[in-house]
Enzyme design. Sequence first.
Site, PDB file in Angstrom:
ATOM      1  N   GLY A   1     -10.103  25.420 102.048  1.00  0.00           N
ATOM      2  CA  GLY A   1      -9.382  24.283 101.417  1.00  0.00           C
ATOM      3  C   GLY A   1      -7.943  24.673 100.485  1.00  0.00           C
ATOM      4  O   GLY A   1      -8.019  25.819 100.141  1.00  0.00           O
TER       5      GLY A   1
ATOM      6  N   VAL B   1       5.032  38.358  98.839  1.00  0.00           N
ATOM      7  CA  VAL B   1       6.187  38.633  99.470  1.00  0.00           C
ATOM      8  C   VAL B   1       7.145  39.313  98.546  1.00  0.00           C
ATOM      9  O   VAL B   1       7.680  40.295  98.895  1.00  0.00           O
ATOM     10  CB  VAL B   1       6.505  37.269  99.840  1.00  0.00           C
ATOM     11  CG1 VAL B   1       8.109  37.728 100.486  1.00  0.00           C
ATOM     12  CG2 VAL B   1       5.786  36.695 101.057  1.00  0.00           C
TER      13      VAL B   1
ATOM     14  N   ASP C   1     -12.362  24.907  92.710  1.00  0.00           N
ATOM     15  CA  ASP C   1     -13.746  24.750  92.444  1.00  0.00           C
ATOM     16  C   ASP C   1     -14.043  25.805  91.219  1.00  0.00           C
ATOM     17  O   ASP C   1     -15.181  25.657  90.404  1.00  0.00           O
ATOM     18  CB  ASP C   1     -15.024  24.621  93.437  1.00  0.00           C
ATOM     19  CG  ASP C   1     -14.879  23.472  93.989  1.00  0.00           C
ATOM     20  OD1 ASP C   1     -14.458  22.610  93.852  1.00  0.00           O
ATOM     21  OD2 ASP C   1     -15.734  23.532  95.311  1.00  0.00           O
TER      22      ASP C   1
END
Lengths: 324, 324, 324, 324
Positions: free
Chosen positions: A11, A24, A128
């Site tokens: 998710g 990066v 979560d």
Amino acid sequence: MKRVAVFTSGGDAPGMNACIRAVVRGAVYHGLEVFGIRRGYSGMINGDIFQMSSHSVSNIVQRGGTILKSARSKEFMTPEGRAKAYDQLKKFDIEGLVAIGGNGTFTGATLFFDEYGIPTVGAPGTIDNDLYGTDHTIGFDTAVNTALEAIDKIRDTADSHDRIFFIEVMGRDSGYIAIQSGIAGGAEMVMVPEVLTPISEVIETLKSGWSRQKSSSIVVIAEGEEAGNATEIAEKIRAQIQSDIDMRVTTLGHIQRGGIPTAYDRILASRLGLGALEGLMNGEQNVMAGIINNELVYTPFRDTIRLPKPISEDLLRMVKILSV
Amino acid sequence: MKRVAVFTSGGDAPGMNACIRAVVRGAVYHGLEVFGIRRGYSGMINGDIFQMSSHSVSNIVQRGGTILKSARSKEFMTPEGRAKAYDQLKKFDIEGLVAIGGNGTFTGATLFFDEYGIPTVGAPGTIDNDLYGTDHTIGFDTAVNTALEAIDKIRDTADSHDRIFFIEVMGRDSGYIAIQSGIAGGAEMVMVPEVLTPISEVIETLKSGWSRQKSSSIVVIAEGEEAGNATEIAEKIRAQIQSDIDMRVTTLGHIQRGGIPTAYDRILASRLGLGALEGLMNGEQNVMAGIINNELVYTPFRDTIRLPKPISEDLLRMVKILSV
Amino acid sequence: MKRVAVFTSGGDAPGMNACIRAVVRGAVYHGLEVFGIRRGYSGMINGDIFQMSSHSVSNIVQRGGTILKSARSKEFMTPEGRAKAYDQLKKFDIEGLVAIGGNGTFTGATLFFDEYGIPTVGAPGTIDNDLYGTDHTIGFDTAVNTALEAIDKIRDTADSHDRIFFIEVMGRDSGYIAIQSGIAGGAEMVMVPEVLTPISEVIETLKSGWSRQKSSSIVVIAEGEEAGNATEIAEKIRAQIQSDIDMRVTTLGHIQRGGIPTAYDRILASRLGLGALEGLMNGEQNVMAGIINNELVYTPFRDTIRLPKPISEDLLRMVKILSV
Amino acid sequence: MKRVAVFTSGGDAPGMNACIRAVVRGAVYHGLEVFGIRRGYSGMINGDIFQMSSHSVSNIVQRGGTILKSARSKEFMTPEGRAKAYDQLKKFDIEGLVAIGGNGTFTGATLFFDEYGIPTVGAPGTIDNDLYGTDHTIGFDTAVNTALEAIDKIRDTADSHDRIFFIEVMGRDSGYIAIQSGIAGGAEMVMVPEVLTPISEVIETLKSGWSRQKSSSIVVIAEGEEAGNATEIAEKIRAQIQSDIDMRVTTLGHIQRGGIPTAYDRILASRLGLGALEGLMNGEQNVMAGIINNELVYTPFRDTIRLPKPISEDLLRMVKILSV
């Protein structure tokens, strides 16, 4: 190590882009070549891989979602899928991976390492906050604030109409979003999967509030609550109290996954992205970067997957005291 | 006229407090005595009436909900209820009323005037924008922006996962919130009660988007849509397209009623509150104050109740063009 | 201890109301009588003291500012002033105090205790996060997010016009707001009072960005920066680089003190308010409640006043890496 | 007409991206080829021109700033500059232009048309709302709400400390942002360039508030106010009232130009972008698309440039009444 790749999986969570950016930019800073993989393991299998530069991550630190997109891949759970993924990584000479995601992602990475020896360091990306090995996961603070804004809005209406509102927030196995948004939102009661809350206790709390002339009440319920979802709980309570009090139910739903990340999430995501990359460079493998007590720590995937993350007793106690 | 009272009735809407403030401050400015009635007609019946001053409305212009609270009153729909209400108003020598609410409120005021001759001027307070006699109702702009923020958040997730999202917004009889939040949110399709949209047309639009490599799509649905609620519509579409594309449904719910009012709603509410009060002072009765083409107008309650408010053809056309 | 009082003092900070609420509700929960003092030491001297109940703090958890108001009091810095304050507290039989504020407040409390033996426990309320003895102060997270929202908005304009923006944020002695909002906002450079940053280094960083085709840049400056305020620094740089590049300066100012508190600040404030109260009940005196590594700790006022709070080396290093 | 180009020019404004999107999507819908020009007239001269498709404007409707960037070009004000611009447009066979900007932009377009016959239709993009020919300009509603959020935050602090705040908002020649944010923010006084406000009147209003126990006050000042900027006005007042009341000044500055556009601005921008394009297709030239009383109208550039836009008397009157 000269070439690494980064991907997001599972998710999406606000702050994932800040994390990608840190991986990066960190790689550029340390002189590595860095690649992005689109759609998680699915893109790894299909070779949806491209080189990234400092510019590739300009102006994304504030964006919700993930520019690398995310997907769940059943194919990667098969030996054939992982073989294809390995072939693709070989093509690009990629020697190590940074995986931003949750336990599903880390399970895949562990299997992949056992078979092909390509090391992964993880960064915990899930709203979560249910991952062992870090105080907070990327996206959690934003999700709590999104839920809180919704609770603030609903309280306007609850107060104006003398209503009880049952508000369901995300958290399938974890009451973290519920407890934090509930305390911050001034909820009378919070129901979380980690603790058994008898319906009779909810009723007692509500009745005690009425006896003190509280005209409106808010009950925050985590979606993983055992007693049922918000609608079911409201029905049970209505059946038992036999009052004509106005009760409403609302489920916050998908808005909790998106949105502009908070400062906290952007900084956490930056620290964890950089921490994961530098861990990988220093030989860490199959561990998740986390922040515990403001220190960077690496926890083996087998522990983040296996160990539960208990909810704070302190906060549970506070809900009771603050709603007197 | 020397003594007036103000109350809010029906569903609460952001900006009602700014409207109350304008009525009270306007009354003070014009040398009237002004009273507040709590919980609408219910408080009128029970005598929950108190004098207000300029101070009573300090620091409320930015608050959602209504400090006067709101309630629906079945008793006021009976002659006995209205008799009690009249007795209470007499006690306070109240000669005129400003009612902030919708058509239910105005229907009650009309009956009350016919029986007791106490004039009411209304201010349109409802997020649905479904009242004839004003371009916009108090709370509408805030509700649209709340829905829009939610759509923006959901698009983060839709884009990250290549999903179709069906988002249900408020509007039982009216597609105003849907059409405005849909256009502003870049929705591929908007379904409103005013216009019949065959499911086949939705499917065609979605397919046409896929053929142009659109990887995610958003469909905004007003709750009053004839084809069903968002879940039912999504089911029908899934059944017909037989694709494994990831579809999600979310219902925004009660968050749309609350929240800090936008600048537009605070100014509109201030103009309408002052306009209603000054109308009452100038002998208007049983009319609703509205703003049409930036001018204050008064429309008889019988028209606001009877006449439909058509949705803009222009905006419906624009959805189609902007989603190519 | 049977009767306690709470007050806010010094600059206001978002979350102070949540802290007041926790003190009051905590006192009710534990069976104490609790009083509020308006306008800090000034109200203590003038007897602006009133009893509070659970209801007094309803619906304030989400509000910025402080319902108890705040003021600086020169009179309390005199023995006569403190004598008056003591007389007032005696009248109400107040035996202990919870002071929400910063080092100025705690200095006053220490003098007062030495003279009159009334113990105070403090809660750190200041947006600057410059107090030793707690990881974060009440209001800091909200201030950082307010500064960040402003930076996000300014970046829209910077990007659209290829500009350099110098943004001054609050922090007279402390770079905490600057460093956190700078990292989260993707700033190219952050200047803080804790670290000497030669102008030449700023210029080098900006030039290095241009050489990599960065078309816009953001420099975040804490108000306490030694090199001068944002306008002065921009002038120095303009003088030295002799380029016609478009440079703009903006000072965020007072918006950073207000606003709806974030979830983090409301929870932190609740924990600290309750912690201060329970500390007082358990005999703590002249200490500040703080949260360090997620644990409640009490630090003597003499240490919070004396000891500096160093800024994180980690974060300073991260700014450099993330702006490559 | 087969090939059109779109560009943004002058100061950026939230909603410009929604407007670009409507031009591009509208062109695709009507079967035209459409080009983007970067950095306004400057890019036109330099040939910074590229073809756009429906995809080019995906996921930009919610972004502040302008993806086409903006710049002021002195060169275009010379015949040589315009000759170069014409050569570039010829290369791409561009037959018509949509210019999103203000009067500077439209002046350039008029000169260009006189010399080379390439028609332009304008869309009003400026936060100041100072353009004749439209009720509102693109970006105005967002700027007002941004200023309002700041005022709301500052009022928290003003209330907590019993202060007077002087808040300077944007509007060099126009008090629109000041009057709207002032009314919505509950300001005691608003000073705008269109109306002479003697300092004595400000003082009288403030004093009258104090006499009614108003403990805090907010004065909103447009930057173009004749009496001086906010700091100067505050100084004058302090000198005259000789009170030790706490006065603070804050200048909101550049944050007002950026940010996520409101629903109103996105819809307005979409209507105006589409209106400008369709006007161009229907032979309109050297006119600005505007919305007056909810109808699309085209006003010649010579009028938008020449004619003043008066401020609403109604709103000015309302400030007085609402601050009693």
